[in-house]
Motif scaffolding. Structure first.
Motif, short mmCIF file in Angstrom:
data_model
loop_
_atom_site.label_atom_id
_atom_site.label_comp_id
_atom_site.label_asym_id
_atom_site.label_seq_id
_atom_site.Cartn_x
_atom_site.Cartn_y
_atom_site.Cartn_z
N UNK A 30 0.83 -1.20 0.00
CA UNK A 30 0.00 0.00 0.00
C UNK A 30 0.87 1.25 0.00
N UNK A 31 1.98 1.20 0.72
CA UNK A 31 2.91 2.34 0.71
C UNK A 31 3.50 2.54 -0.68
N UNK A 32 3.78 1.46 -1.38
CA UNK A 32 4.36 1.56 -2.72
C UNK A 32 3.32 2.06 -3.73
N UNK A 33 2.05 1.80 -3.47
CA UNK A 33 1.00 2.32 -4.35
C UNK A 33 1.05 3.85 -4.39
N UNK A 34 1.21 4.47 -3.23
CA UNK A 34 1.19 5.93 -3.15
C UNK A 34 2.58 6.54 -3.26
N UNK A 198 4.44 -5.01 -7.05
CA UNK A 198 5.43 -4.92 -5.96
C UNK A 198 6.37 -6.12 -5.99
N UNK A 199 5.85 -7.30 -6.35
CA UNK A 199 6.72 -8.48 -6.51
C UNK A 199 7.80 -8.20 -7.55
N UNK A 200 7.38 -7.66 -8.70
CA UNK A 200 8.33 -7.39 -9.78
C UNK A 200 9.32 -6.31 -9.36
#
Length: 460
Positions: A30-34, A198-200
């Motif tokens: 979720x942090x990486x989304x934003x 996020x996995x990639x």
């Protein structure tokens, strides 16, 4: 084969702590989304929880420092690497718990993973370029990705693709960039594949570190007995992964995988995909003809045979179901390298017989498992209807979406009172179903048309 209580023990619930660990990953994603450039209190706390879970481990201190720096607005390569490592470590722990439970249920012995003796020496400037782009993506977040940010990867990907030692990283970044480009502007999307991206991102961030250990751990010779073929198809690439049993010269049988991959365009689908693999006639003939393969001095890397047509030749007829019944239970499973320790990568070959079919759910001795027919490739003869009519199946046990599933690779069934056997690789030399052959002929040879057009452009 999975039987009785053993299957029940596998399917009844998940190991303790798995849900909590996946919750930590959800917070990171979720942090990486934003974007790490605008964390906010809640998303900063999620990264702090991840760091707290790793206290006492070798990653505890660098991850804690990385969270503090990122929260303060200072993002450097080493901080992103620490965060990517933390996320991968949590997934690795979940993977080990699940795979250990599966091995116990199957009675399967697994080899120990040994640290490679040397690291791959690659150009640092190429790795630096990859880290730079991944860093920009992490700071912007998926919601901040636009066409300009995606296009910034083009030069880096082109340079990586030209370096064979970095092909794994190159293909990963190329695929991620293609998915992001197709989704731009990401800010307008209702739902994001946050975990997949996020996995990639995390895998790319770790592969882009200098000193990554890799390379074959040795070579093997012997007889390879294919069990089934798993087809991974993307808009720009297709890869086939052959699961089999290797009888090495002078050694015990072991489970192995081998495979090949080629680039493609999104208009090449269905049986036409196999035409792209025509440069591998030995492998394709063995799959279509259900034959063994005699291999000599093939590089072996953590259970994966690096395919080389010049070091293989077709052997005798080898019925996959006979191989599974006789050899699958006693074959040694390969160790899993650190970067591959992710629950979604679990794909263990099994043989199932004597089950009752209820739609896409099979029941064996009172226990049920979902059959993932959505993974059936369009380039092979397996269909949901044929799978539902089956009485025996070679498949891959997977863990996805919080549950165990089975992906069929081959089935034995009775259709119109006649025995039928179908394998994913049966059409490796072309479709054999008359209806499919007729449909392909009517639609035209897509591969031949594209090759002709490409040749015409090159001649201009």
């Amino acid at each position: 084969m999975m039987l009785g209580v053993q299957l029940g023990e596998l399917l009844d619930g998940t190991p303790s702590g798995v849900d909590e660990a996946l919750g930590l990953v959800d917070g990171f994603d979720e942090a990486l989304v934003h974007g790490f450039g605008r964390l906010g209190e809640e998303r900063g706390a999620a990264l702090g929880a991840l760091a707290g879970a790793l206290q006492g481990s070798p990653l505890g201190r660098p991850v804690g420092e990385a969270v503090e720096k990122v929260a303060a607005g200072s993002v450097a390569d080493e901080h992103l690497a620490a965060l990517a490592g933390a996320r991968s470590a949590v997934f690795g722990a979940v993977h080990d718990a699940l795979l250990g439970r599966l091995d116990d249920a199957l009675g399967r012995e697994r080899a120990r993973w040994d640290e490679p003796q040397k690291a791959v020496d690659v150009p640092e400037n190429l790795l630096s370029g990859a880290r730079s782009w991944l860093g920009e993506v992490a700071i912007a977040g998926w919601r901040g990705v636009d066409h300009d940010l995606v296009s910034a990867s083009d030069q880096t990907v082109e340079a990586l693709l030209a370096e064979p030692r970095l092909r794994r990283l190159a293909v990963l970044l190329d695929g991620l960039a293609a998915e992001l480009r197709a989704s731009c502007p990401v800010a307008t999307m209702d739902r994001l594949p946050a975990r997949r991206w996020a996995d990639l991102w995390a895998r790319g961030a770790l592969l882009a570190r200098a000193g990554y250990a890799g390379g074959p751990s040795g070579t093997v010779s012997g007889r390879l007995l294919p069990l089934g073929v798993d087809v991974h198809e993307h808009g720009t690439a297709v890869r086939i992964e052959v699961h089999g049993v290797l009888e090495p010269s002078g050694g015990a049988p072991r489970l192995v995988r081998t495979g090949v991959a080629v680039a493609k365009v999104d208009t090449i689908v269905g049986p036409a995909v196999w035409q792209l693999l025509g440069r591998y006639p030995v492998l394709m003939n063995a799959l279509a003809g259900r034959r063994s393969l005699d291999v000599r001095d093939l590089p072996l890397l953590d259970g994966h045979l690096v395919w080389d047509e010049s070091r293989a030749e077709a052997g005798e007829a080898a019925e996959p179901f006979a191989t599974a019944r006789v050899m699958l239970a006693g074959a040694l499973a390969p160790a899993v390298p650190p970067l591959d320790r992710h629950p979604v990568r679990i794909s263990e070959p099994v043989l199932l017989e004597g089950y009752a079919v209820d739609g896409t759910t099979w029941e064996l001795d009172g226990h049920r498992i979902d059959v993932d027919v959505e993974r059936l490739p369009s380039c092979g003869p397996l269909t949901p209807e044929l799978v539902a009519a089956s009485s025996a199946c070679i498949g891959l046990v997977r863990w996805d979406g919080g549950r165990w599933t089975l992906q069929p690779l081959a089935v034995q069934a009775t259709v119109k009172k006649k025995p039928v056997e179908a394998h994913t690789g049966d059409w490796a030399l072309g479709a054999t179903d008359p209806k499919v052959v007729k449909a392909v002929a009517k639609s035209g040879d897509v591969v031949a048309v594209l090759q002709e057009r490409a040749g015409r452009l090159l001649r201009k």
